[in-house]
Design an enzyme around this catalytic site. Structure first.
Site, short mmCIF file in Angstrom:
data_model
loop_
_atom_site.label_atom_id
_atom_site.label_comp_id
_atom_site.label_asym_id
_atom_site.label_seq_id
_atom_site.Cartn_x
_atom_site.Cartn_y
_atom_site.Cartn_z
N ARG A 1 -42.59 -59.79 25.26
CA ARG A 1 -41.58 -60.82 25.12
C ARG A 1 -41.04 -61.20 26.50
NH1 ARG A 1 -37.72 -57.83 20.91
NH2 ARG A 1 -38.50 -56.08 22.12
N LYS B 1 -35.84 -56.10 27.45
CA LYS B 1 -35.66 -54.65 27.34
C LYS B 1 -34.78 -54.12 28.47
CE LYS B 1 -37.37 -52.48 24.51
NZ LYS B 1 -36.89 -52.25 23.13
N TYR C 1 -31.03 -56.14 26.26
CA TYR C 1 -30.83 -54.94 25.42
C TYR C 1 -30.76 -53.75 26.36
CZ TYR C 1 -32.31 -57.39 21.12
OH TYR C 1 -32.39 -58.24 20.05
N HIS D 1 -29.12 -50.34 25.05
CA HIS D 1 -29.06 -49.11 24.23
C HIS D 1 -28.67 -47.92 25.11
CE1 HIS D 1 -30.60 -51.10 20.66
NE2 HIS D 1 -31.50 -51.67 21.42
N GLU E 1 -27.11 -55.68 22.21
CA GLU E 1 -26.91 -54.97 20.93
C GLU E 1 -25.45 -54.70 20.60
OE1 GLU E 1 -28.35 -53.70 23.61
OE2 GLU E 1 -27.47 -51.75 24.07
N ASP F 1 -29.31 -50.37 -2.68
CA ASP F 1 -28.28 -50.24 -1.64
C ASP F 1 -27.11 -49.49 -2.25
OD1 ASP F 1 -26.27 -50.90 0.49
OD2 ASP F 1 -27.88 -52.19 1.21
N VAL G 1 -32.51 -48.84 5.83
CA VAL G 1 -31.09 -48.47 5.75
C VAL G 1 -30.51 -48.29 7.15
CG1 VAL G 1 -31.46 -47.25 3.57
CG2 VAL G 1 -31.33 -45.96 5.69
N VAL H 1 -38.85 -48.86 8.67
CA VAL H 1 -38.37 -49.73 9.75
C VAL H 1 -37.20 -49.06 10.47
CG1 VAL H 1 -37.51 -52.05 10.29
CG2 VAL H 1 -39.06 -51.73 8.36
N ASP I 1 -36.12 -46.39 14.34
CA ASP I 1 -35.39 -46.38 15.61
C ASP I 1 -34.04 -45.67 15.50
OD1 ASP I 1 -34.43 -48.42 14.01
OD2 ASP I 1 -33.99 -49.76 15.67
N1 LIG Z 1 -38.65 -50.61 13.84
C1 LIG Z 1 -38.25 -51.75 14.36
O1 LIG Z 1 -38.97 -52.39 15.12
C2 LIG Z 1 -36.91 -52.30 13.99
C3 LIG Z 1 -36.60 -53.64 14.27
C4 LIG Z 1 -35.35 -54.13 13.85
C5 LIG Z 1 -34.44 -53.28 13.20
N2 LIG Z 1 -34.78 -51.98 12.96
C6 LIG Z 1 -33.89 -51.04 12.27
O2 LIG Z 1 -33.87 -51.29 10.87
C7 LIG Z 1 -32.70 -50.69 10.33
C8 LIG Z 1 -32.02 -51.66 9.38
O3 LIG Z 1 -31.46 -52.74 10.13
P1 LIG Z 1 -30.63 -53.92 9.44
O4 LIG Z 1 -30.41 -54.94 10.49
O5 LIG Z 1 -31.28 -54.33 8.17
O6 LIG Z 1 -29.26 -53.18 9.11
P2 LIG Z 1 -28.12 -53.71 8.12
O7 LIG Z 1 -26.86 -53.07 8.55
O8 LIG Z 1 -28.17 -55.19 7.96
O9 LIG Z 1 -28.56 -53.10 6.70
C9 LIG Z 1 -28.56 -51.74 6.41
C10 LIG Z 1 -28.27 -51.57 4.93
O10 LIG Z 1 -28.46 -50.18 4.60
C11 LIG Z 1 -27.55 -49.93 3.55
N3 LIG Z 1 -27.44 -48.49 3.30
C12 LIG Z 1 -26.70 -47.56 3.96
N4 LIG Z 1 -26.86 -46.35 3.36
C13 LIG Z 1 -27.71 -46.54 2.32
C14 LIG Z 1 -28.26 -45.69 1.33
N5 LIG Z 1 -27.94 -44.40 1.26
N6 LIG Z 1 -29.13 -46.22 0.43
C15 LIG Z 1 -29.45 -47.52 0.47
N7 LIG Z 1 -28.94 -48.38 1.38
C16 LIG Z 1 -28.10 -47.90 2.28
C17 LIG Z 1 -26.27 -50.60 4.04
O11 LIG Z 1 -25.32 -50.75 2.98
C18 LIG Z 1 -26.82 -51.92 4.54
O12 LIG Z 1 -26.80 -52.94 3.55
C19 LIG Z 1 -31.85 -50.29 11.54
O13 LIG Z 1 -32.01 -48.92 11.79
C20 LIG Z 1 -32.44 -51.11 12.66
O14 LIG Z 1 -32.20 -50.52 13.93
C21 LIG Z 1 -35.99 -51.49 13.37
#
Ligand SMILES: NC(=O)c1ccc[n+]([C@@H]2O[C@H](COP(=O)([O-])OP(=O)(O)OC[C@H]3O[C@@H](n4cnc5c(N)ncnc54)[C@H](O)[C@@H]3O)[C@@H](O)[C@H]2O)c1
Length: 366
Positions: free
Chosen positions: A15, A75, A94, A96, A118, A198, A239, A267, A270
Site C-alpha cells: 500500500r 505502516k 498507523y 500501534h 488507529e 454478537d 469479535v 480475522v 491481530d
Molecule cells: N486480520 C486483519 O487483517 C484485520 C483487518 C482489520 C481488522 N481486523 C480485526 O478484526 C477484529 C474486528 O474488528 P471490527 O472493526 O469488526 O470491530 P468492531 O468493534 O466493529 O466489532 C466487534 C464486535 O465484536 C462484538 N463482540 C464482543 N464480544 C463478543 C462475543 N463474546 N461474542 C460475539 N461478539 C462479540 C462486539 O459487540 C462488536 O460488535 C479486530 O480485532 C480488528 O483488529 C483484522
C-alpha cells in the site's frame, strides 16, 4: 507545507500513503508533495500518475524524509526509518505504539509529532481510520473462506452458494461489528446461509433489520456457539473487545466437534484471535490445519488487495492530512477533537495514556 510520501519498506507492504487524487487535492491547496519514486507501484499508481497530479518525484527515501514537514504513510516506521525522522516533523500513519516499546522509544528520541491513524476517534467512540481496513478484511474473509473450503486445499468440498437441488453452505460469523457485517453481507450475496452472533443486542437488531432473511441473528454465548460449529462450514472470527485480547470463543476441544474440512477465518488474529488455536500467518503461508479444521489467520489481510485498500484508506485519511497541512498540527488538533485523539507523541512526550499504561511507565512519567 511540504508533504512527503515515502515508499513502504515493511515486508510485503504494497500500500502507499497517498493516491494521485490525494496529491492533486494537496497541490490545489498550495502544498508541495514529494513522492518517492515507485512508492505507489504496488498499488497500481505510477510516477507518471503522481507527476500528472502535481507531485515532485524524489529518488530516495532519505530525500523524502529530509525535505518534508509532514510524512504521510501506511505502516509504522521500521528500524531503518527511525533516524530519518526529524525533530518536529509530523508523521501521520498507523503506529500501534502499545504493541512495540522499541518503536515508542525510537519516536520519543526523534522528537517527532506522531499522529496515529488507529487512535483518531469520533465522538461516538468509532475509529474512522480503522473502519475501512475492517471492511476490506470482512469482505475478504468470505473470499478466502470460500477458496479454502475447496477439497484440494483440505476444505470440506462445499460450494458456498450451493446449486439448484443442493443446499448452500453455512457460514457462522462471530461478531456483528464492521468485519462481521461485511462478511455476512458477502456470504449472503453468494447465497450461503448465514448465522451472525454478537453480545450487543443493538448490533443484532440492526443486522436483523438490514439483512435478507437467510442471514439469521443469534445471541453469542458458549451454548449457541457449541451448537452451531457442528453444522457450519465456514466460521468467521470478527469479535473485538476494545483495547483487550479477543475472547477465546472457540476452544481447542471444540475443534473435535466440527466436521473435517471446516474452515475458520479468524480475522481477529491481530488481537490474539477469538479461537484458542489461532496463531498469526502470512499471505505466503496463510493456512494450517489442526484436528482436520483449516485455520486461516493472516494478520494483515488488506495487504493482499493493495489497490482497494490504498484507495479505502486514503479516502478517509486525506481530509485529515489536508487539515494538518492547511492549519499545522496544533491548530488542526485544537479545532478537530477527532483528530486530536490521534496525537500519541509530541516532540518526545507521550500524550496518549494507554501507551504509558501498556509499558507500565506511570512511575517514570509522574
Ligand atoms: N486480520 C486483519 O487483517 C484485520 C483487518 C482489520 C481488522 N481486523 C480485526 O478484526 C477484529 C474486528 O474488528 P471490527 O472493526 O469488526 O470491530 P468492531 O468493534 O466493529 O466489532 C466487534 C464486535 O465484536 C462484538 N463482540 C464482543 N464480544 C463478543 C462475543 N463474546 N461474542 C460475539 N461478539 C462479540 C462486539 O459487540 C462488536 O460488535 C479486530 O480485532 C480488528 O483488529 C483484522
Amino acid at each position: 507545507m511540504i508533504v512527503g510520501i515515502p515508499k513502504e519498506i515493511k515486508n510485503n507492504e504494497s500500500r502507499v500513503g497517498m493516491t494521485p487524487a490525494g496529491v492533486f487535492e494537496l497541490v490545489k491547496n498550495n502544498h508541495t508533495v514529494c513522492v518517492q519514486s515507485n512508492a505507489g507501484e504496488g498499488s497500481g499508481f505510477f510516477n507518471s500518475d503522481y507527476k500528472q497530479a502535481g507531485a515532485v518525484i524524489l529518488d530516495t527515501i532519505d530525500q523524502v524524509y529530509a525535505m518534508s514537514e509532514m510524512i504521510v504513510k501506511v505502516k509504522e516506521p521500521i528500524a531503518e526509518e527511525y533516524d530519518l525522522i526529524q525533530e518536529g516533523q509530523i508523521v501521520f500513519t498507523y503506529f500501534h505504539f502499545a504493541s512495540s516499546e522499541t518503536l515508542t522509544k525510537a519516536m520519543i528520541k526523534q522528537k517527532a509529532i506522531c499522529i496515529a491513524y488507529e487512535t483518531v476517534e469520533d465522538k461516538d467512540g468509532s475509529l474512522p481510520l480503522l473502519t475501512p481496513m475492517s471492511e476490506v478484511a470482512g469482505r475478504m474473509a468470505i473470499q478466502q473462506g470460500a477458496k479454502y473450503l475447496e477439497k484440494p486445499v483440505k476444505g470440506r468440498g462445499v460450494l458456498l452458494g450451493g446449486v439448484p437441488g443442493v443446499a448452500p453452505g453455512k457460514v457462522l460469523v462471530l461478531g456483528a461489528g464492521v468485519v462481521g457485517i461485511q462478511a455476512a453481507k458477502m456470504a449472503a450475496g453468494l447465497g450461503a446461509h448465514v448465522t451472525i452472533m454478537d453480545i450487543n443486542m443493538k448490533r443484532l437488531r440492526y443486522v436483523n433489520d438490514v439483512m435478507p432473511p437467510h442471514v439469521v441473528t443469534e445471541f453469542s454465548n458458549e451454548f449457541n456457539i457449541r451448537k452451531h460449529i457442528k453444522t457450519h462450514d465456514l466460521i468467521i472470527g470478527g469479535v473485538l473487545l476494545k483495547g483487550a485480547k479477543a475472547p477465546n470463543l472457540i476452544t481447542k476441544d471444540m475443534l473435535k466437534e466440527m466436521r473435517p474440512g471446516t474452515v475458520i477465518v479468524d480475522v481477529a488474529v491481530d488481537q490474539g484471535g477469538c479461537v484458542e488455536t489461532t496463531r498469526p500467518t502470512t499471505h505466503e503461508d496463510p493456512i494450517y490445519i489442526i484436528d482436520d479444521v483449516v485455520h486461516y489467520s493472516v494478520a494483515n489481510m488488506p495487504g493482499a488487495v493493495p489497490y482497494t485498500s490504498t484507495m479505502a484508506l486514503t479516502n478517509v485519511t486525506l481530509p485529515y492530512a489536508l487539515k494538518l497541512a492547511n492549519l499545522g498540527w496544533k491548530a488542526a488538533c485544537d479545532k478537530d477533537e477527532t483528530l486530536r485523539k490521534g496525537l500519541n507523541i509530541i516532540e518526545g512526550k507521550v500524550v496518549y495514556e494507554e501507551i504509558i499504561e501498556a509499558f507500565g511507565w506511570e512511575e517514570v512519567f509522574k
